[in-house]
Design an enzyme around this catalytic site. Structure first.
Site, PDB file in Angstrom:
ATOM      1  N   GLY A 298      -4.765   3.683  -3.419  1.00 59.35           N
ATOM      2  CA  GLY A 298      -6.056   4.274  -3.739  1.00 59.35           C
ATOM      3  C   GLY A 298      -5.890   5.682  -4.283  1.00 59.35           C
TER       4      GLY A 298
ATOM      5  N   ASP B 210       0.871  -1.160   0.000  1.00 55.98           N
ATOM      6  CA  ASP B 210       0.000   0.000   0.000  1.00 55.98           C
ATOM      7  C   ASP B 210       0.919   1.224   0.000  1.00 55.98           C
ATOM      8  OD1 ASP B 210      -2.218   1.657   0.524  1.00 55.98           O
ATOM      9  OD2 ASP B 210      -1.668   1.678   2.632  1.00 55.98           O
TER      10      ASP B 210
ATOM     11  N   LYS C 103      -7.487  -4.509  -4.813  1.00 56.28           N
ATOM     12  CA  LYS C 103      -6.203  -4.861  -4.218  1.00 56.28           C
ATOM     13  C   LYS C 103      -6.146  -6.361  -3.951  1.00 56.28           C
ATOM     14  CE  LYS C 103      -4.953  -0.575  -1.908  1.00 56.28           C
ATOM     15  NZ  LYS C 103      -4.511   0.050  -0.668  1.00 56.28           N
TER      16      LYS C 103
ATOM     17  N   ARG D 185       6.436  16.022  -5.602  1.00 58.40           N
ATOM     18  CA  ARG D 185       5.137  16.365  -6.185  1.00 58.40           C
ATOM     19  C   ARG D 185       5.222  17.795  -6.658  1.00 58.40           C
ATOM     20  NH1 ARG D 185       0.914  13.233  -2.571  1.00 58.40           N
ATOM     21  NH2 ARG D 185      -0.775  14.397  -3.435  1.00 58.40           N
TER      22      ARG D 185
END
EC number: 7.6.2.1
Lengths: 348, 1236
Positions: free
Chosen positions: B761, B426, B869, B679
């Site tokens: 996610g 994850d 997942k 980012r």
């Protein structure tokens, strides 16, 4: 063995007593829980391997030689008599003969091949006799043999537990089938005494066969087994029974009959009077009379010596071949070029 | 006082700030109440009247949750059933039952006791593990929540909560059940919710209450509140909710945006009131949870096959035995008068020999049962529990910050840790801490910020190390340096790539030491700090940049009572980082009102700050589709500006012609930032004329008040009109803070040959950035993005087929591309989003997808649902047949954790669902390295060696029983005393093998970590392949032959001691058994490579125990039978006994010793060589060699920063060569000129 006392350092600093114990969940440091116990980590270096093999061969070969010599020094006379002792005319029906009431005595002569020093052990040897069969082995009652009060304890003795409602002492197939051939020896008509005392283990006499337990109701059934026992002698004195009750591991076995406590000279002729009572004919068993001296290793058996020599020789050979390998294709110990990532550069 | 303030702030009508997409404040409810009929919609909730739910028909389960497998009543039957699902246990149960019948060769106790012990132990373990789960549940169940009762709110435990209760949940608390939001601290009844535990998404979600209820926002107003909810029945669908609220004789429709789900968290909102709709097991999150499956390790599964093999062998020899018995009974027994053949039961009846044979088959099966060691299972259980306790107690996996040690929650997967092939991870909370740090920026074409991201630091350190080692030694990647490399070139590379980041790094550290660490801000550059930016050439642009940071946001400022400064609560962590950055640069956002944002501007630290008010005219909100956000502000001079921040690609295409001055250089900077794993966002602005704005605003307001489905689309189009012709100001780079040690850990794991997939996610951009940050992606890697094409144009019915065809084509193309790739260093990264994945996981396509994924170096799946997942995990697990490990921290990872062969939960600060479902829990991702590379490696080797040895030992022992049978007429008599046999597995050989399983270390933990390549011994399964298993079995067979026949030969018929006594069965049996004890214990000593005092005590102690036992057993004539005084009287004085022991022991172990010695001499395995290096302390003498080898000890990998460094070096080398050649040509060109 090459060993190294190596220990990895704790390195966590957690042993520092001043460290604040903020969390009770913190595992306590110990070398055990951190798997850092000091350890010796022996490794198989060529030197070690070669010297180990050499050492083994150097120990084994002398032992082998000594064992072989011991075995060779033993003088053993084996006389097989199960056929010899049946009158020639009756040999067609051996079982019939042995079950008949005819006179079973038979007199034979044995020549001593080599001088035999006393004590000379007298054995009977049976062949093809499954004293180790489960039905047979289990059919006995140790408690009954030991304890007078437990004479009714015969539940394990099936099918020889009782006769006419009263228990048999000693019960069970083992006792019932007690060997009953007898031997007597003489040299030049001088009887040769056979000492039948102390042929069993002392512990058996002392603790396993009761001094106050007397044979009772034994061999009274319709089916007669082997020997009968003198009902006035306690079991602890019935040494033939005690020896017989030690069941043998293999279907071929010897059991001690007695000791001759004089030396026998080479080429002496012994007269043996055999009373051939025991039925081995039903199952084609051999019967042998064995006279044997002993060495520090016991009786005559080359097997141990040969085995030792073989293993010793093999080790010597291995040591040699290792040396050759080591000389022909030496590998420096800890040479990193043997690491897999160095050996197949194609992997990168 | 502060509370008052808090309320004041809370009274903001946030809806005024938002333009669209989050809710429809000024519009009437578009749809009326839904008619709820039919099955599936039977639930009725009487709000504020929980007592009505005490009786049927509306009695619902309490809010008590239970994740335990058993309860007191079901434990016994269920746990027993679990135990007897193991074939071996069924077999043992059968033998135990049969041992009660007369056919048994042993006493029943000796069969039943071990079985009871094994089953009891395993059940005790189960019970303990379930108990722990129960304790965890209790913790959750006993959490307190504020519940309404007769006009007052009081605290109550979660488990007592009932449907219909009104609860008040405060900021940062979890919702105790699924609630219907009634009102919040905000006037317009909205609240923010963090659903990370449910779906892993990190951005906050806005929930809004119905308008009718949003005025109920103090405790008093609930005194007389009543309403009825009719809604759907409990279901696992997280994103749907259908229901009606009946309130004040009106019916209102409810939708998912009013539902607050259990295990999500209230954020940025002081409090909310809600009514409990679904409790406990009915709640969506519990509906989503599945029973944790019981997992078994690969080794254990393989062991079953070995057991089957052994069982067949057992049946075979039993058949031989019983056939032999039947034959002997039929033909031999009638002649054996001494056994009274005419007076027998059926067991020995010569006339019914076939029946006797069948009886005997059972006897034989029990007798030879030693081939299938029951103690193997006990020992494995014991060993695994101890191994697990080592994992639990490892201080290197203890997290000081959270105080959590690692925890092996199920111990039966320890060895599986050593065989992992693919890690599915994850992202949020696992790889990253979900904290953003403002790190760099590019303003007006000038790059600011000298700090390095963690990746850069790590990479720089690695490169510095590589270069400091002389080139000649490192043959792998520096070969060509030797050819063309001169000193000057090396130093040039150092200049370029190492020294700079390193120095900067030091600088950063220095400055960090001076300043307190500010959360969200790691920017270091004196040119911009403390007002120095005023001296920069483009100071006005810089100021604009800062203002955009400070204004273009939707955060809320909150006074920090401790420091007097401000805390910001932002919708997303990067926004928070921006506001913090603006504050640090001297543009402190301190207040927000309905229409304005207040900023305290401080140009120089000496001067007084100026407070400015900016009127917020419009906010064009961020959405994942728009990928940008804008505000329209009016400054104090009345000028109107549009300030915009957004994804660089989006912003760049909206620049005006004259706004592109810095585009090229900013792009360059953005690429650098991207490569460094940051980012990025681009910032732009536009100055608006009043008239222009007014015209647009009219349009906008019109769109805003439109009713209908198209409203959002219209708003978007209007916003689009405004957000164009922008002027680029600069770009920001924010570091998504990785958890400590994550890149290093990933690097090591990659070197250990593990494949790492990231399933997140989050949206694709974020995932890609993290991919960069973790070095799963790097510049120069060929990225394969599989996406779903836009299907707006195609008619709905064809959509699916078209999409599938399209994806299939993409997959095929990508596979082709990889096939055709010639460069051996080329690396591919597969990036796929959830929507595409849902197609790719369908049966017809999944294998193609998997095949592609397997050849790619890294795989990143973004926007995946928890279920996906789990599906991906299953696909990898079943498709590759390799061992998978899933690691995650949130409830959204539970599915994958349960699906994977090994599930690892991060026991962080957040919820416990992942940990509860996991097999192992660690508190930081970086501990995974130690868990796998050290503990996994050890446990794998230990367990596999242990099992192999077990088979060996029991074959060596069990077969001697069989051989002996042949000499007893196959009667089922054993040569050994029953007690010997019982003790063989229980005492005499168990402890050494357990010590092997617990303490064996082929190499120390440091070496395991230094040489990650050693880990590959697990996944390639070199220690438990059939070759090895059969080898050990062969060794057992050989030993049994040697033990038996040598002893038979030695004790044949002659006297075995000077006293003339011949050996009876007891003597032969005891000697043979002595030989076995010596043989198997010496064998294990040869197998071990690590002797602590414990191993010494156990191995040699076992042998000693045998003699002690024989001595003591021989003292009791009552019980020992023929073994009475056997040692003291019969065996010990006989030299042949000792000689036989020595001979047999040596002869048995000779082939093994020779084999391992030859193997070691000729083709040593890696750990052999390392053992030797350690043994001769070469690592200390020649440290250089040691470090060099450890740096080479890795699997070929294309991910991780080492691979990245390699790639960079290749790249630089290529550049150097180019330079060199051009230099030479230049020289060539120049030299003729000079010669003139």
């Amino acid at each position: 063995m090459n060993t190294e006392m190596a220990s990895s350092s704790g390195g966590t600093g957690s042993t520092d007593p001043s460290a604040p114990r903020r969390h009770s969940k913190r595992p306590k440091y110990s070398r055990f829980t951190q798997q850092e116990l000091p350890a010796c980590k022996p490794i198989l270096t060529p030197q070690w391997v070669i010297s180990a093999f050499t050492l083994i061969s150097f120990i084994f070969i002398p032992i082998g030689v000594a064992s072989l010599l011991a075995s060779r020094n033993v003088v053993e006379i084996v006389y097989r008599y199960e056929t010899d002792c049946i009158p020639i005319n009756l040999r067609g029906d051996k079982v019939g003969y042995i079950q008949s009431t005819l006179d079973k005595n038979c007199i034979k002569m044995i020549t001593v091949p080599k001088r035999m020093k006393h004590p000379i052990y007298v054995y009977y040897q049976l062949d093809n006799f499954y004293q180790n069969h489960r039905r047979y082995v289990k059919s006995r009652s140790d408690t009954q043999l030991r304890d007078k009060k437990k004479e009714n304890d015969t539940s394990s003795c099936e099918p020889e537990e009782s006769n006419g409602g009263s228990p048999i002492v000693p019960c069970g197939l083992v006792a019932w089938s007690l060997f009953n051939d007898t031997y007597s020896f003489s040299i030049k008509n001088e009887p040769l005494a056979v000492n039948k005392n102390d042929i069993s283990w002392k512990s058996d006499r002392d603790s396993k066969f009761g001094k106050d337990v007397f044979p009772k109701n034994f061999q009274n059934g319709t089916l007669k087994g082997g020997a009968t026992l003198n009902e006035s002698i306690p079991l602890s004195k019935q040494e033939d029974l005690i020896v017989w009750m030690r069941t043998a591991a293999l279907p071929t076995f010897r059991k001690l009959y007695g000791r001759i406590e004089v030396d026998l000279q080479a080429n002496e002729v012994i007269n043996v009077t055999l009373e051939n009572n025991y039925n081995t004919y039903s199952f084609n068993g051999k019967k042998k009379l064995v006279l044997s001296t002993t060495s520090w290793l016991g009786g005559k058996n080359d097997f141990l010596g040969i085995a030792y020599l073989t293993v010793g020789g093999l080790c010597f050979f291995l040591a040699l071949s290792f040396t050759v390998v080591y000389l022909v294709k030496p590998r420096k110990l800890g040479d990193p070029s043997y690491l897999s990532w160095n050996r197949n550069p194609a992997g990168h | 006082m502060t509370r008052e303030e808090g309320r004041g702030r809370g009274r903001l009508r946030l809806s005024k700030l938002y333009s669209f997409s989050c809710f429809h404040p000024d519009v009437l409810q578009p749809e009326g109440p839904i008619s709820l009929q039919g099955p599936g919609f039977s639930r009725v909730v009487y709000c504020n009247q929980p007592r009505l739910h005490k009786k049927k028909p509306s009695k619902y389960p309490s809010n008590y949750i239970s994740t335990t497998k058993y309860n007191i009543i079901t434990f016994l039957p269920k746990a027993l059933f679990e135990q007897f699902r193991r074939v071996a246990n069924v077999y043992f149960l059968l033998t135990a039952i049969l041992s009660l019948t007369p056919v048994t060769p042993f006493s029943p106790v000796s069969m039943i006791a071990p079985l009871a012990f094994v089953v009891g132990l395993s059940m005790a373990k189960e019970a303990l593990e379930d108990w722990r789960r129960f304790i965890q549940d209790m913790k959750v169940n006993n959490r307190k929540v504020n519940v309404h009762q007769g006009g007052v709110f009081g605290f109550q435990t979660w488990q007592k909560l009932r449907v219909g209760d009104i609860v008040k949940v405060e900021k940062d608390q979890f919702f105790p059940a699924d609630l219907l939001l009634l009102s919040s601290s905000y006037d317009d009844g909205i609240c923010y919710v963090e659903t990370m535990n449910l779906d892993g998404e990190t951005n906050l979600k806005v929930k809004r209450s119905l308008e009718v209820t949003m005025s109920l926002n103090d405790d008093i107003s609930f005194r007389d509140f009543a309403g009825t909810i009719r809604c759907e029945d409990p279901n696992p669908n997280l994103y749907s909710f259908v229901g009606n609220l009946e309130y004040d004789h009106e019916v209102y429709a409810l939708d998912p945006s009013q539902v607050l789900l259990r295990d999500s968290k209230l954020r940025n909102t002081a409090y909310i009131y809600g009514v409990v709709v679904f409790t406990g097991p009915d709640s969506k999150v519990m509906q989503n949870s599945t029973q944790s499956p019981s997992k078994r390790s690969t080794i254990e599964k393989k062991m079953d096959y070995v057991i089957y093999f052994l069982f067949s062998f057992l049946v075979l020899i039993s058949l031989i035995s019983s056939t032999g018995f039947a034959v002997k009974i039929k033909y031999g027994m009638p002649e054996w008068w001494y056994m009274e053949p005419n007076d027998t039961s059926d067991f020995y009846n010569p006339s019914k020999s076939a029946l006797s044979g069948i009886y005997h088959l059972v006897t034989a099966l029990i007798l030879y049962g030693y081939l299938i060691p029951i103690s193997l299972y006990v020992s494995i259980e014991v060993v695994k529990v101890l191994q697990a306790s080592f994992i639990n107690k490892d201080l290197h996996m203890y997290d000081e910050e959270t105080g959590n040690p690692a925890q092996a929650r199920t111990s039966n997967l320890n060895e599986e840790l050593g065989q992992v092939d693919t890690i599915l991870s994850d992202k949020t909370g696992t790889l990253t801490c979900n904290q953003m740090d403002f790190l760099k920026c590019s303003i007006a074409g000038v790059a600011y910020g000298v700090g390095s991201s963690e990746v850069e630091i790590a990479a720089a350190e690695q490169m510095a190390f590589d270069l400091s080692t002389p080139c000649t030694q490192n043959n792998r990647m520096r070969n060509s340096w030797e050819n063309g490399g001169s000193d000057s070139e090396v130093s040039e590379i150092e200049m370029e790539t190492i020294v700079t980041p390193r120095n900067q790094n030091e600088q950063r550290r220095d400055e960090n030491e001076q300043r307190p660490v500010i959360k969200g801000f790691s920017f270091v550059d004196r040119r911009l700090m403390e007002g120095n930016w005023l001296k920069e050439p483009k100071a006005d642009t810089i100021m604009l940049f800062f203002r955009i940071l400070a204004l273009c946001q939707t955060a809320i400022a909150e006074v920090n009572e401790e420091t007097g400064g401000f805390n910001y609560e932002a919708e997303s962590p990067d926004e928070g980082a921006f506001v913090v950055a603006a504050r640090e640069f001297g543009f402190e956002f301190y207040k927000r009102t309905q229409s304005s944002v207040f900023i305290r501007e401080r140009y120089l630290s000496s001067r007084q700050p100026i407070e400015r008010e900016f009127k917020i005219l419009n906010i064009l909100e961020f959405s994942s589709k728009r990928k940008r956000m804008s505000v329209i502000v009016r400054d104090e001079e009345g000028q109107v500006f549009l300030l915009c921040k957004g994804a660089d690609s989006i912003v760049f295409e909206r620049l005006s012609k004259n706004g592109r001055i810095y585009e090229a250089v900013t792009t360059k900077h953005l690429n650098e930032y991207g490569e460094a794993g940051l980012r990025t966002l681009a910032l732009a602005y536009k100055k608006l004329e009043e008239s222009e704005y007014l015209a647009w605003n009219n349009e906008f307001q019109k769109a805003k008040t439109t009713i209908g489905a198209d409203r959002d689309g219209m708003l978007e189009r209007v916003a689009d009109m405004m957000e164009k012709d922008l002027i680029l100001v600069g770009a920001t780079a924010v570091e998504d803070k990785l958890q400590k040690g994550v890149p290093q850990c990933i690097d090591k794991l990659a070197q250990a040959g593990l494949k790492i997939w990231v399933l997140t996610g989050d949206k694709m951009e974020t995932a890609i950035n993290i991919g960069y940050a973790c070095s799963l992606l790097r510049q120069g890697m060929k990225r394969i993005c599989i996406t779903t094409m836009n299907t707006d144009m195609t008619p709905a019915q064809d959509v699916k087929t078209v999409v599938i065809e399209n994806i299939l084509m993409q997959l095929t193309n990508a596979s082709q591309m990889i096939k055709l790739e010639k460069d051996p260093h080329a690396a591919f990264a597969l990036i796929i989003d959830g929507k595409t994945l849902s197609h790719a996981l369908e049966p017809e396509m999944k294998h193609q997808f998997l095949n592609l994924a397997v050849i790619c170096s890294s795989v990143i799946c973004c926007r995946v649902s928890p279920k996906q997942k789990a599906m991906v995990t299953r696909l990898v697990k079943e498709g590759t047949g390799k061992t998978t490990l899933a690691i995650g921290d949130g409830a959204n990872d539970v599915g994958m954790i349960q699906e994977a062969d090994i599930g690892v939960g991060i026991s962080g600060v957040e919820g416990m669902q992942a940990v509860m479902a996991s097999d192992f829990s660690i508190s930081q991702f970086q501990f995974l390295e130690r868990l796998l590379v050290v503990h996994g490696h050890w446990c794998y080797k230990r367990i596999s060696q242990m099992i192999c040895y077990f088979f060996y030992k029991n074959i060596a022992f069990g077969l001697t029983l069989f051989y002996f049978e042949a000499f007893t007429g196959f009667s089922g008599q054993s040569v050994y005393d029953d007690w010997y046999m019982l003790l063989f597995n229980v005492i005499l050989t168990s402890l050494p093998v357990i010590s092997l399983g617990v303490f064996e270390q082929d190499v120390s933990s440091e070496v395991c970590l230094q040489f990650p390549a050693l880990y590959q011994q697990g996944p390639t399964n070199v220690f438990f392949d059939w070759y090895r298993i059969l080898g050990w079995m062969g060794n057992g067979l050989y030993s049994s032959l040697i033990i038996f026949f040598l002893n038979i030969g030695i004790f044949y018929d002659q006297a075995f001691r000077r006293g003339g006594q011949t050996a009876d069965m007891a003597a032969v049996g005891a000697t043979m058994f002595t030989c076995i004890i010596w043989t198997v214990n010496c064998q294990i000593a040869l197998t071990m490579s690590h002797f602590t005092w414990i191993q010494h005590v156990f191995v040699w102690g076992s042998i000693a125990t045998w003699y002690v036992f024989l001595l003591i057993y021989g003292m009791f004539s009552k019980y020992s039978g023929n073994a009475y005084k056997i040692l003291v009287e019969a065996l010990a004085p006989a030299p042949i006994y000792w000689l036989a022991t020595l001979l047999v022991m040596v002869a048995c172990n000779l082939p093994y010793l020779a084999h391992v010695s030859f193997q070691r001499a000729i083709s040593p395995m890696d750990h052999h060589v390392i053992q030797e290096i350690k043994y001769y302390k070469k690592d200390v003498e020649d440290q250089h060699m040691w470090t060099r080898e450890s740096s080479k000890a890795r699997q070929e990998t294309k991910i991780g920063f080492t691979a990245r460094v390699d790639a960079k070096i290749r790249h630089l080398r290529a550049r150097l060569q180019k330079k060199q050649s051009s230099f030479i040509t230049q020289q060539n060109v120049q030299s003729p000129a000079r010669s003139h």
